[in-house]
Write a protein that holds these residues in place. Structure first.
Motif, PDB file in Angstrom:
ATOM      1  N   SER A  98       0.821  -1.212   0.000  1.00  0.00           N
ATOM      2  CA  SER A  98       0.000   0.000   0.000  1.00  0.00           C
ATOM      3  C   SER A  98       0.854   1.261   0.000  1.00  0.00           C
ATOM      4  CB  SER A  98      -0.935   0.007   1.216  1.00  0.00           C
ATOM      5  OG  SER A  98      -0.185  -0.075   2.419  1.00  0.00           O
TER       6      SER A  98
ATOM      7  N   PRO B  80      -3.306  11.166  -3.815  1.00  0.00           N
ATOM      8  CA  PRO B  80      -4.531  11.128  -3.005  1.00  0.00           C
ATOM      9  C   PRO B  80      -5.530  10.073  -3.487  1.00  0.00           C
ATOM     10  CG  PRO B  80      -4.008  13.377  -3.669  1.00  0.00           C
ATOM     11  CD  PRO B  80      -3.123  12.473  -4.459  1.00  0.00           C
TER      12      PRO B  80
ATOM     13  N   PHE C 231      -4.030   6.638  -2.241  1.00  0.00           N
ATOM     14  CA  PHE C 231      -3.765   6.548  -0.809  1.00  0.00           C
ATOM     15  C   PHE C 231      -5.000   6.846   0.038  1.00  0.00           C
ATOM     16  CE2 PHE C 231      -1.642   7.963   3.210  1.00  0.00           C
ATOM     17  CZ  PHE C 231      -1.022   6.763   3.476  1.00  0.00           C
ATOM     18  N   LEU C 232      -5.882   7.712  -0.460  1.00  0.00           N
ATOM     19  CA  LEU C 232      -7.037   8.121   0.343  1.00  0.00           C
ATOM     20  C   LEU C 232      -8.379   7.775  -0.297  1.00  0.00           C
ATOM     21  CD1 LEU C 232      -5.866  11.636   1.586  1.00  0.00           C
ATOM     22  CD2 LEU C 232      -6.018   9.543   2.938  1.00  0.00           C
ATOM     23  N   ILE C 233      -8.607   8.330  -1.484  1.00  0.00           N
ATOM     24  CA  ILE C 233      -9.934   8.239  -2.105  1.00  0.00           C
ATOM     25  C   ILE C 233     -10.358   6.798  -2.342  1.00  0.00           C
ATOM     26  CG2 ILE C 233     -11.296   8.843  -4.138  1.00  0.00           C
ATOM     27  CD1 ILE C 233      -9.560  11.379  -4.363  1.00  0.00           C
ATOM     28  N   SER C 234      -9.463   6.002  -2.913  1.00  0.00           N
ATOM     29  CA  SER C 234      -9.805   4.613  -3.195  1.00  0.00           C
ATOM     30  C   SER C 234     -10.137   3.845  -1.914  1.00  0.00           C
ATOM     31  CB  SER C 234      -8.649   3.932  -3.933  1.00  0.00           C
ATOM     32  OG  SER C 234      -8.942   2.571  -4.172  1.00  0.00           O
ATOM     33  N   ASN C 235      -9.345   4.075  -0.855  1.00  0.00           N
ATOM     34  CA  ASN C 235      -9.592   3.389   0.415  1.00  0.00           C
ATOM     35  C   ASN C 235     -10.917   3.809   1.029  1.00  0.00           C
ATOM     36  OD1 ASN C 235      -7.180   1.939   0.381  1.00  0.00           O
ATOM     37  ND2 ASN C 235      -6.041   3.612   1.318  1.00  0.00           N
ATOM     38  N   ILE C 236     -11.227   5.091   0.929  1.00  0.00           N
ATOM     39  CA  ILE C 236     -12.494   5.592   1.481  1.00  0.00           C
ATOM     40  C   ILE C 236     -13.680   5.002   0.730  1.00  0.00           C
ATOM     41  CG2 ILE C 236     -13.930   7.649   1.770  1.00  0.00           C
ATOM     42  CD1 ILE C 236     -11.326   9.211   2.275  1.00  0.00           C
TER      43      ILE C 236
END
Length: 256
Positions: free
Chosen positions: A68, A184, A187-192
């Motif tokens: 990740s 982003p 690291f962020l959007i896909s996980n959210i």
């Protein structure tokens, strides 16, 4: 210019830029080190896991826990391979030497993809064997069903992340803009999107979530994903093809 000359030229460009070499090294180190750490923690926590968690325990996938973060370095590598020439203005010289833009882009992608594949496969195998050593009695063997596929898949996944980033960077040209979107997003959007129940069914079709399926051996309990490891890998390949086609279309259309 002949195709072989284009490949040699692109190889020279990549190895002469220290930042691209460092990003590949960082991708390997972070993936391996974090994988060992998570494997050690998982070993110590195993006896305290619930029955459900034990049934979903995937020692192979745990050794890739560092992917990740390691994939972020692969994103930087893919972006730099393309955008370095734009930021320095060398793109004009390159396109003057190789006016066939399809040949120019394919040469760059081929060299970078082969390099990323070599690094990705070495990283994946090292992360697996060291991770399994850290897991002790809970480890998997490379000969177990699905394990070799998952380990090779780890290297392929890292390669596709780099190539996808190259396609996006070719479209955007700017290294800051490319990284400002890709970092982003992964690291962020896909996980959210993958964690929220309302968007989970959409998130599972994003390139990283679909592609990471290739590294799984044990399907978690309650996982209703409508595709398997190779199906997810295929979805990721489609994303990569779309990014490359978009990059080529814009490269062919606009000035350097």
């Amino acid at each position: 210019m002949a195709a072989s000359q284009v490949l040699r030229s692109e190889w020279t460009k990549i190895r002469s830029v220290s930042s691209t070499v460092w990003t590949l090294s960082l991708a390997a180190v972070v993936t391996i080190a974090l994988g060992i750490l998570i494997s050690l923690l998982s070993k110590n926590e195993f006896d305290r896991m619930s029955v459900k968690d034990r049934l979903s325990f995937d020692p192979t996938f745990i050794s890739f826990a560092g992917m990740s973060l390691g994939q972020l370095a692969m994103i930087v590598f893919g972006v730099l391979v393309v955008s370095n020439e734009y930021s320095t203005g060398m793109i004009r010289t390159s396109l003057a030497a190789v006016p066939q833009r399809g040949m120019f882009l394919s040469g760059k992608i081929t060299v970078a993809a082969v390099l990323a594949l070599v690094v990705g496969l070495v990283t994946s195998f090292v992360a697996f064997f060291l991770g399994q050593a850290a897991l002790g009695p809970h480890r998997a063997s490379i000969g177990d069903p699905g394990v070799l596929r998952a380990v090779i898949g780890g290297g392929l996944y890292m390669t596709l992340i780099a190539v996808f980033s190259m396609g996006v960077a070719t479209m955007l040209r700017s290294p800051m803009l490319s990284l400002g979107i890709l970092m982003p997003f992964f690291f962020l959007i896909s996980n959210i999107l993958g964690a929220v129940s309302a968007t989970k069914k959409v998130g599972r079709y994003l390139p990283d979530q679909a592609g990471s399926k290739i590294m799984q051996v044990v399907t978690p309990l309650g996982d209703d994903t409508p595709y398997g490891p190779w199906g997810g890998f295929g979805i990721m390949v489609l994303w990569v093809i779309a990014a490359l086609l978009g990059g080529y279309a814009l490269l062919k259309k606009r000035d350097a």
